[in-house]
Design an enzyme around this catalytic site. Sequence first.
Site, PDB file in Angstrom:
ATOM      1  N   PRO A   2       0.837  -1.214   0.000  1.00 24.15           N
ATOM      2  CA  PRO A   2       0.000   0.000   0.000  1.00 24.15           C
ATOM      3  C   PRO A   2       0.867   1.257   0.000  1.00 24.15           C
ATOM      4  O   PRO A   2       1.730   1.422   0.852  1.00 24.15           O
ATOM      5  CB  PRO A   2      -0.782  -0.096   1.319  1.00 24.15           C
ATOM      6  CG  PRO A   2      -0.553  -1.464   1.851  1.00 24.15           C
ATOM      7  CD  PRO A   2       0.693  -1.997   1.229  1.00 24.15           C
ATOM      8  N   GLU A   3       0.631   2.103  -0.979  1.00 27.03           N
ATOM      9  CA  GLU A   3       1.348   3.368  -1.059  1.00 27.03           C
ATOM     10  C   GLU A   3       0.382   4.480  -0.643  1.00 27.03           C
ATOM     11  O   GLU A   3      -0.772   4.220  -0.310  1.00 27.03           O
ATOM     12  CB  GLU A   3       1.832   3.596  -2.495  1.00 27.03           C
ATOM     13  CG  GLU A   3       2.872   2.582  -2.959  1.00 27.03           C
ATOM     14  CD  GLU A   3       4.242   2.834  -2.329  1.00 27.03           C
ATOM     15  OE1 GLU A   3       4.419   3.884  -1.691  1.00 27.03           O
ATOM     16  OE2 GLU A   3       5.110   1.973  -2.473  1.00 27.03           O
TER      17      GLU A   3
END
Length: 271
Positions: A2-3
């Site tokens: 997850p960015e």
Amino acid sequence: MPELPEVETTRRGVAPLVTGLTIKQAWHSDLNMRFPWPENMSHMVGLHVVDVKRRAKLLMLALSDGSHLMIHLGMSGVVRVLSHDHTEARHDHFKLFLSQDRVLVLNDPRRFGFVDWERGDWQQNKHIQHLGPEPLSSAFDGAHLHAQAQRKSQVIKSMIMDNHVVVGVGNIYASEALFKAGIHPHRQAKRISAKRLESLASAIKSVLKAAIAAGGTTLKDFKQSDGKPGYFQQQLLVYGRSSQPCLQCQTRIKKTKTGQRATFYCPRCQH
Ligand SMILES: [Zn+2]
């Protein structure tokens, strides 16, 4: 992994489901996450969730006593809001039971994420205080990049991925933004003109905004236990396109390494 766009999408999905609700119970598994579980989480019972915020890749539930419950998704974390009688899932490590039959669940197979409970000033929290500005805020622009570049002996890709310079520019977004700005990833940051750094700042904002917009289609999945919310990829211009023709000039895209990370660029468009 997850960015920033995935975390922002998570925030937007979760916020309307938990804001205003009262905490009934906080539960965590016996397994260790990246950092130890916060102590005295039972003291959260009775507090309300007044807002759901994000700083860098930290999701923050602002509580009614001024404290902040922070959740980091690590490498594989997913947050969902389910009903109290939801089916237990393997890798559920944190649950915040709320009023109105809702429970916020953190599922994280690799356990590289963590939960923290900041009861003081959240901006002074140890995971936050040294961070650079948010990329989508007005504090981040070409002038900021230029000022940072003067103090560094670093290639530009490493600099924009440095959390002290700006948060949330992950490996994929760094390659994409440098392509859009026409800047070679291995150019020394301090040798790039202020004008070109201005277009790089704009490119960073635009790739992140596009990714957040792409994530908008997944918002309904935050209420589905079998959904896979928050992980998406936008149309990529260079990343992962090694040896394929550049979409602007047909030259073959090159792959190299910056530190330990894969870097993709067009040798003709980027200099
Ligand atoms: Zn090209």
